[in-house]
Motif scaffolding. Structure first.
Motif, mmCIF file in Angstrom:
data_model
loop_
_atom_site.group_PDB
_atom_site.id
_atom_site.type_symbol
_atom_site.label_atom_id
_atom_site.label_comp_id
_atom_site.label_asym_id
_atom_site.label_seq_id
_atom_site.Cartn_x
_atom_site.Cartn_y
_atom_site.Cartn_z
ATOM 1 N N SER A 3 17.342 4.434 -10.400
ATOM 2 C CA SER A 3 16.676 3.201 -9.986
ATOM 3 C C SER A 3 16.703 3.075 -8.461
ATOM 4 N N VAL A 4 15.884 2.176 -7.982
ATOM 5 C CA VAL A 4 15.775 1.935 -6.537
ATOM 6 C C VAL A 4 16.351 0.559 -6.251
ATOM 7 N N LYS A 5 17.257 0.478 -5.300
ATOM 8 C CA LYS A 5 17.842 -0.823 -4.936
ATOM 9 C C LYS A 5 16.875 -1.567 -4.024
ATOM 10 N N VAL A 6 16.592 -2.798 -4.367
ATOM 11 C CA VAL A 6 15.664 -3.588 -3.557
ATOM 12 C C VAL A 6 16.392 -4.825 -3.047
ATOM 13 N N ARG A 7 16.276 -5.079 -1.750
ATOM 14 C CA ARG A 7 16.892 -6.277 -1.156
ATOM 15 C C ARG A 7 15.779 -7.187 -0.675
ATOM 16 N N PHE A 8 15.822 -8.421 -1.136
ATOM 17 C CA PHE A 8 14.870 -9.422 -0.656
ATOM 18 C C PHE A 8 15.632 -10.343 0.297
ATOM 19 N N ILE A 54 7.560 -8.528 4.676
ATOM 20 C CA ILE A 54 7.800 -7.758 5.901
ATOM 21 C C ILE A 54 8.852 -6.695 5.555
ATOM 22 N N VAL A 55 8.419 -5.456 5.598
ATOM 23 C CA VAL A 55 9.312 -4.351 5.238
ATOM 24 C C VAL A 55 10.258 -4.088 6.410
ATOM 25 N N SER A 84 4.313 -5.391 8.104
ATOM 26 C CA SER A 84 3.892 -6.219 6.972
ATOM 27 C C SER A 84 3.160 -5.387 5.931
ATOM 28 N N ARG A 85 3.380 -5.712 4.670
ATOM 29 C CA ARG A 85 2.653 -5.084 3.566
ATOM 30 C C ARG A 85 2.412 -6.120 2.477
ATOM 31 N N LEU A 86 1.518 -5.760 1.561
ATOM 32 C CA LEU A 86 1.316 -6.597 0.373
ATOM 33 C C LEU A 86 2.211 -6.036 -0.729
ATOM 34 N N SER A 87 3.065 -6.891 -1.284
ATOM 35 C CA SER A 87 4.016 -6.376 -2.279
ATOM 36 C C SER A 87 3.331 -5.954 -3.576
ATOM 37 N N CYS A 88 2.076 -6.380 -3.777
ATOM 38 C CA CYS A 88 1.358 -5.948 -4.980
ATOM 39 C C CYS A 88 0.830 -4.528 -4.824
ATOM 40 N N GLN A 89 0.968 -3.972 -3.631
ATOM 41 C CA GLN A 89 0.470 -2.612 -3.385
ATOM 42 C C GLN A 89 1.609 -1.633 -3.143
ATOM 43 N N VAL A 101 13.061 -5.755 2.127
ATOM 44 C CA VAL A 101 11.902 -6.512 2.612
ATOM 45 C C VAL A 101 12.338 -7.946 2.903
ATOM 46 N N GLN A 102 11.648 -8.537 3.861
ATOM 47 C CA GLN A 102 11.916 -9.934 4.206
ATOM 48 C C GLN A 102 10.729 -10.787 3.780
ATOM 49 N N LEU A 103 11.030 -11.995 3.355
ATOM 50 C CA LEU A 103 9.947 -12.914 3.011
ATOM 51 C C LEU A 103 9.461 -13.573 4.294
#
Ligand code: FES
Length: 113
Positions: A3-8, A54-55, A84-89, A101-103
């Motif tokens: 799995s990939v660890k994701v930090r928001f 924001i990555v 910046s990126r679109l999280s749906c992509q 990624v940062q909100l």
């Protein structure tokens, strides 16, 4: 598959939510599973930009380049930065290992738009 660890990271770094995603999973979907306030109104049709994130500078080079449509849509997002990126992509890849990624700061203002 690992799995990939994701930090928001919430605006100002005040709150951090850590999650795990599977390779092939979409970042926007992972956010929704963890009650992260990212709207994603158009469900990935690249018609809303409310899924803007924001990555981190460290992770940005891991991502494939955005499509022209994604770049055009980012022009409408508030608080856009060079990473910046679109999280749906964004579909997670196993080799990334982790992704931070940062909100964007105005994420709440976008609600109801
Ligand atoms: S969900 Fe609408 S552009 Fe990503």
């Amino acid at each position: 598959m690992a799995s990939v660890k994701v930090r928001f990271v919430f605006p100002g770094g005040k709150k951090i939510i850590e999650a795990e995603g599977q390779p092939g999973e979409r970042l926007l979907d992972i956010a929704h599973h963890h009650d992260i306030p990212l709207e994603g109104t158009c469900e990935g049709q690249m018609a809303c930009s409310t899924c803007h994130v924001i990555v981190s500078r460290a992770d940005f080079p891991k991502l494939p380049l955005p499509s022209e449509e994604e770049e055009d849509m980012l022009d409408f997002a508030g608080g856009v930065t060079a990473t910046s990126r679109l999280s749906c992509q964004i579909w997670l890849k196993e080799e990334w290992g982790s992704l931070e990624v940062q909100l964007p700061a105005d994420v709440r203002n976008m609600q109801g738009r």
